[in-house]
Design an enzyme around this catalytic site. Sequence first.
Site, PDB file in Angstrom:
ATOM      1  N   ARG A 162      -3.588   0.417   4.074  1.00 46.97           N
ATOM      2  CA  ARG A 162      -2.797   1.630   3.848  1.00 46.97           C
ATOM      3  C   ARG A 162      -1.788   1.817   4.979  1.00 46.97           C
ATOM      4  O   ARG A 162      -1.135   2.846   5.075  1.00 46.97           O
ATOM      5  CB  ARG A 162      -3.700   2.859   3.721  1.00 46.97           C
ATOM      6  CG  ARG A 162      -4.470   3.257   4.980  1.00 46.97           C
ATOM      7  CD  ARG A 162      -5.318   4.498   4.685  1.00 46.97           C
ATOM      8  NE  ARG A 162      -5.857   5.141   5.866  1.00 46.97           N
ATOM      9  CZ  ARG A 162      -7.099   5.016   6.316  1.00 46.97           C
ATOM     10  NH1 ARG A 162      -7.934   4.222   5.664  1.00 46.97           N
ATOM     11  NH2 ARG A 162      -7.516   5.668   7.382  1.00 46.97           N
ATOM     12  N   ASN A 163      -1.676   0.800   5.827  1.00 46.14           N
ATOM     13  CA  ASN A 163      -0.815   0.874   7.006  1.00 46.14           C
ATOM     14  C   ASN A 163       0.176  -0.284   7.056  1.00 46.14           C
ATOM     15  O   ASN A 163      -0.055  -1.332   6.443  1.00 46.14           O
ATOM     16  CB  ASN A 163      -1.669   0.826   8.284  1.00 46.14           C
ATOM     17  CG  ASN A 163      -2.608   1.998   8.392  1.00 46.14           C
ATOM     18  OD1 ASN A 163      -2.217   3.133   8.179  1.00 46.14           O
ATOM     19  ND2 ASN A 163      -3.868   1.718   8.705  1.00 46.14           N
TER      20      ASN A 163
END
Length: 358
Positions: A162-163
């Site tokens: 998610r990064n």
Amino acid sequence: MKVSYELNEELLQDCINIATGLFYPLEGFMSSSDYHSVVDNMILNSGQVWTIPIGLDLDHDTYMQVVDLNTLHLSYKSNPIGYIEVDDCYMVNIGQDVVKIFGTDDINHPGVKKELLRQKYRVGGKIIITDKSILKNSLQPINTKAYFKSKNWTTIAGFQTRNPIHKAHEHLQRVALDICDALFINPLVGWKKVGDFSEEAVVDGYTTMIDEYYTGLNVYFDTLKTPMRYAGPKEAIFHAIIRRNLGCTHFIIGRDHAGVGDYYGKYEAQELARKIIQNHDLGIELLLLSEPFYCRKCAQIVSDKTCNHDEKFIEKISGTKIRAMLADNKRPSELYMRTEIADSIIKLNDKKFIQGNK
């Protein structure tokens, strides 16, 4: 009597993911028996592993109307998109269930907080999509599998994030490329908690990485639209199942997969994975990799399996610290993140690299 229910964006996305086969073997929103079996035992009635409940919650008035009906029509922004062949209507005890799903009922846990805002009234049944235009441009297993086949890739490692990419993630990805024919980088870009990186930051960072450092390699990139649940171990298995459906043969589970704060142990997701694969065939091989870090003595990225030097030499690569530095327009050290990646995020104006959803 015809009853129609207006979906929000997340419920619409659930419908899309079910219809495309991304959530296979689900054919619709879960019935009461499937819901409780998943919450209690991480198993569907069919005996297949499934760890996150996928349900349609209704307001009380709609629920009371649907109880005696066979069909619930669905709309999005007032446009009809399909219907549910109603299997059953039921109520859930959200307060008890969040503990089983997330391991806590702490309101400060973003997944718990979000789940507690949902209605206790649920309807289960097969989804029939009549407006096929909503499936356009969605991530679909039929397309990813065809692409992998066209490339003659027989083993593909899926990577969830998610990064934007930092050096620890890069290390894991290169390990996977050594093991498999190809790497499928598949970041999640659905709902995330306030303070997480935005979709723009993640996509810009990876686009830069692929252009600058992965060019010519067997790397495929596309985004996955589904909410983060922050459910740690159970969400790690959920993510693996999705990547299996997309055609991956392997899936990486690293440190604190899908975790948040200190709610889960460092390798708790890997422990659950080991327990599950002892008794069930997930249809995908799990790569349970150790946390990478920088060792000043070794002068490179290593893990506790390849380095045993004293902690005074160790530099942990923290996504939280990287995010805080970027928020102050500070470029992290090259030990943590490549300069080009940091610059691609910093240049986003008005701090658009920080998620604003609640």
